[in-house]
Design a protein around this motif. Structure first.
Motif, PDB file in Angstrom:
ATOM      1  N   MET A 299       0.822  -1.204   0.000  1.00  0.00           N
ATOM      2  CA  MET A 299       0.000   0.000   0.000  1.00  0.00           C
ATOM      3  C   MET A 299       0.861   1.262   0.000  1.00  0.00           C
ATOM      4  O   MET A 299       0.535   2.254  -0.663  1.00  0.00           O
ATOM      5  CB  MET A 299      -0.955  -0.028   1.192  1.00  0.00           C
ATOM      6  N   ALA A 300       1.983   1.238   0.707  1.00  0.00           N
ATOM      7  CA  ALA A 300       2.885   2.390   0.718  1.00  0.00           C
ATOM      8  C   ALA A 300       3.503   2.605  -0.660  1.00  0.00           C
ATOM      9  O   ALA A 300       3.625   3.749  -1.130  1.00  0.00           O
ATOM     10  CB  ALA A 300       3.972   2.194   1.773  1.00  0.00           C
ATOM     11  N   LYS A 301       3.883   1.525  -1.326  1.00  0.00           N
ATOM     12  CA  LYS A 301       4.439   1.642  -2.679  1.00  0.00           C
ATOM     13  C   LYS A 301       3.394   2.211  -3.643  1.00  0.00           C
ATOM     14  O   LYS A 301       3.705   3.043  -4.510  1.00  0.00           O
ATOM     15  CB  LYS A 301       4.919   0.276  -3.173  1.00  0.00           C
ATOM     16  N   GLU A 302       2.147   1.754  -3.501  1.00  0.00           N
ATOM     17  CA  GLU A 302       1.072   2.269  -4.353  1.00  0.00           C
ATOM     18  C   GLU A 302       0.852   3.752  -4.100  1.00  0.00           C
ATOM     19  O   GLU A 302       0.609   4.529  -5.034  1.00  0.00           O
ATOM     20  CB  GLU A 302      -0.212   1.486  -4.087  1.00  0.00           C
ATOM     21  N   ALA A 303       0.932   4.165  -2.845  1.00  0.00           N
ATOM     22  CA  ALA A 303       0.757   5.584  -2.509  1.00  0.00           C
ATOM     23  C   ALA A 303       1.807   6.444  -3.189  1.00  0.00           C
ATOM     24  O   ALA A 303       1.512   7.542  -3.693  1.00  0.00           O
ATOM     25  CB  ALA A 303       0.812   5.767  -0.997  1.00  0.00           C
ATOM     26  N   VAL A 304       3.038   5.985  -3.224  1.00  0.00           N
ATOM     27  CA  VAL A 304       4.112   6.735  -3.884  1.00  0.00           C
ATOM     28  C   VAL A 304       3.816   6.889  -5.367  1.00  0.00           C
ATOM     29  O   VAL A 304       3.994   7.967  -5.954  1.00  0.00           O
ATOM     30  CB  VAL A 304       5.472   6.045  -3.658  1.00  0.00           C
ATOM     31  N   LYS A 305       3.340   5.816  -6.002  1.00  0.00           N
ATOM     32  CA  LYS A 305       2.983   5.883  -7.425  1.00  0.00           C
ATOM     33  C   LYS A 305       1.887   6.921  -7.655  1.00  0.00           C
ATOM     34  O   LYS A 305       1.931   7.690  -8.622  1.00  0.00           O
ATOM     35  CB  LYS A 305       2.501   4.514  -7.914  1.00  0.00           C
TER      36      LYS A 305
ATOM     37  N   ILE B  86       2.349   4.565   4.793  1.00  0.00           N
ATOM     38  CA  ILE B  86       1.945   5.474   3.718  1.00  0.00           C
ATOM     39  C   ILE B  86       2.361   6.903   4.048  1.00  0.00           C
ATOM     40  O   ILE B  86       2.929   7.610   3.208  1.00  0.00           O
ATOM     41  CB  ILE B  86       0.428   5.381   3.476  1.00  0.00           C
ATOM     42  N   ARG B  87       2.102   7.340   5.263  1.00  0.00           N
ATOM     43  CA  ARG B  87       2.488   8.701   5.649  1.00  0.00           C
ATOM     44  C   ARG B  87       3.998   8.889   5.557  1.00  0.00           C
ATOM     45  O   ARG B  87       4.478   9.915   5.052  1.00  0.00           O
ATOM     46  CB  ARG B  87       1.994   9.003   7.071  1.00  0.00           C
TER      47      ARG B  87
ATOM     48  N   HIS C 159      -2.905  14.694   1.582  1.00  0.00           N
ATOM     49  CA  HIS C 159      -4.123  14.539   2.379  1.00  0.00           C
ATOM     50  C   HIS C 159      -4.545  13.069   2.389  1.00  0.00           C
ATOM     51  O   HIS C 159      -4.720  12.461   1.336  1.00  0.00           O
ATOM     52  CB  HIS C 159      -5.250  15.394   1.800  1.00  0.00           C
ATOM     53  N   LEU C 160      -4.720  12.519   3.594  1.00  0.00           N
ATOM     54  CA  LEU C 160      -5.123  11.120   3.729  1.00  0.00           C
ATOM     55  C   LEU C 160      -6.508  11.006   4.355  1.00  0.00           C
ATOM     56  O   LEU C 160      -6.805  11.658   5.358  1.00  0.00           O
ATOM     57  CB  LEU C 160      -4.139  10.348   4.603  1.00  0.00           C
TER      58      LEU C 160
ATOM     59  N   GLU D 196      -2.227  10.755  14.851  1.00  0.00           N
ATOM     60  CA  GLU D 196      -0.776  10.983  14.886  1.00  0.00           C
ATOM     61  C   GLU D 196      -0.192  11.091  13.484  1.00  0.00           C
ATOM     62  O   GLU D 196       0.843  11.727  13.284  1.00  0.00           O
ATOM     63  CB  GLU D 196      -0.086   9.835  15.627  1.00  0.00           C
ATOM     64  N   TYR D 197      -0.863  10.458  12.514  1.00  0.00           N
ATOM     65  CA  TYR D 197      -0.365  10.437  11.141  1.00  0.00           C
ATOM     66  C   TYR D 197      -1.117  11.405  10.224  1.00  0.00           C
ATOM     67  O   TYR D 197      -0.994  11.338   9.001  1.00  0.00           O
ATOM     68  CB  TYR D 197      -0.436   9.013  10.582  1.00  0.00           C
TER      69      TYR D 197
END
Length: 355
Positions: A143-149, A176-177, A185-186, A208-209
């Motif tokens: 999910m973090a990799k997808e967020a970067v994309k 992700i953060r 914005h999340l 916190e995030y």
């Protein structure tokens, strides 16, 4: 101008990849395109997209419902939108996506008759809006990799699917953060997946995030639970599956259960009811997001026009078309550049349909 005929057909939309959420997995999508013909030669197109685990509808039930509604609507004035919704509601309970398909086709006709694009017909001036992009459930690392994309494509708003495991949800948001930085914005959508206790615990961590809002943390029927969560949460609470109708919006507001409402055309029955829900929310100091199910660019064009016409919509979640391969049967309506959707100046929805 009288309704002369109503016809419907299935259209299959091919996804680039699976979409996994807390209450189901979507591996392909079929939608229903509706064509309404008038006695003056004008034709309008609408769309109905059911998600069985949200609206209780499938393409087959939508087509059946439209056949039932057709018998009651033929001969009615295509501009009498209030009367038409009353007739539809009297004829069939629920079946919001089928009603939405007819509703959108009628607004398309009205725009064409007035020689105005839909966003102008609805009172808007701006023809552009910004959408977020959704990340389905995977491992936190995926999910973090997808967020970067997504950020590299220019998106400033990301919606994160959650609700299967609270601890995994916290870890996914943390990663992700960390991956995208503080300026993105999340929002998080739990799709009814948590208990009240887990929701409160998770949202303490989400704060916190920098998570801005959490959507539908608990089952749709638990408005009291939603209200209790809101009283304890440092993060804004958004209703989705708890709000199908204007009456649902009133109940949520009376219970102080929400900070935001996610309105979906397929969930409420089209533009007419969406406008009512937004008006109720705005009068109560509640802001809105316009979301989508798995509509083609036809339904997305209608949703984007609504967002462009009403300032109370502070979020747009109209990314479903980005998950599909282009379909030659439905073209136009808008252009997109990353998160920006620019509406067509064509009359009505500005959509070309091979029907």
């Amino acid at each position: 101008m009288k309704i002369k005929d109503i016809t419907a057909k299935k259209v299959k939309l091919e996804l680039y990849q699976l979409v996994v959420i807390a209450i189901g997995t979507i591996d392909y999508c079929e939608t229903v395109i509706v064509k309404i013909e008038t006695d003056e030669g004008l034709i309008g197109y609408g769309e109905g997209t059911g998600v069985t685990f949200v609206t209780g509808e499938s393409v087959d039930t939508i087509i059946q419902a439209i056949g039932i509604l057709k018998k009651e609507l033929l001969g009615l004035d295509a501009f009498s939108i209030d009367t038409i919704h009353r007739v539809m509601d009297k004829t069939l309970v629920h079946n919001a996506s089928a009603k939405a398909a007819i509703d959108l086709a009628l607004y398309d006709i009205m725009g064409k008759y007035a020689k105005l694009p839909l966003y102008r017909l609805l009172g808007g001036i701006a023809k552009q809006m910004e959408t977020d992009m959704t990340i389905g459930i995977g491992t936190p690392e995926e999910m973090a990799k997808e967020a970067v994309k997504i950020v590299k494509q220019g998106f400033l708003h990301i919606k994160v699917k959650a609700g299967m495991n609270p601890d995994d949800d916290i870890e996914a948001v943390r990663q992700i953060r960390e991956a995208v930085g503080k300026s993105i914005h999340l929002k998080v959508d739990a799709n009814q997946g948590w208990s009240v206790g887990d929701a409160i615990r998770v949202m303490q961590r989400f704060a916190e995030y920098g998570v801005e809002a959490v959507e539908q943390p608990v089952p749709h029927w638990d408005m009291d639970g939603l209200s209790f969560i809101r009283s304890k949460s440092p993060v804004s609470i958004m209703a989705d599956e708890s709000c199908f109708t204007p009456q649902d919006a009133i109940k949520l507001i009376k219970k102080d259960a929400v900070d935001l409402i996610n309105i979906k055309l397929m969930k409420c029955g089209g533009l007419y009811r969406a406008l009512q829900i937004n008006a109720i929310a705005e009068a109560s100091g509640i802001r809105c997001m316009l979301g989508c199910m798995m509509e083609s660019r036809l339904g997305i064009a209608a949703g984007a026009a609504l967002v462009a016409s009403r300032s109370n919509f502070i979020y747009g979640d109209l990314d479903s078309f980005l998950h599909f391969k282009e379909n030659d049967q439905v073209k136009g309506g808008f252009t997109s550049d990353g998160p920006h959707i620019t509406l067509s100046d064509g009359y009505g929805l500005g959509i070309e349909v091979d029907f």
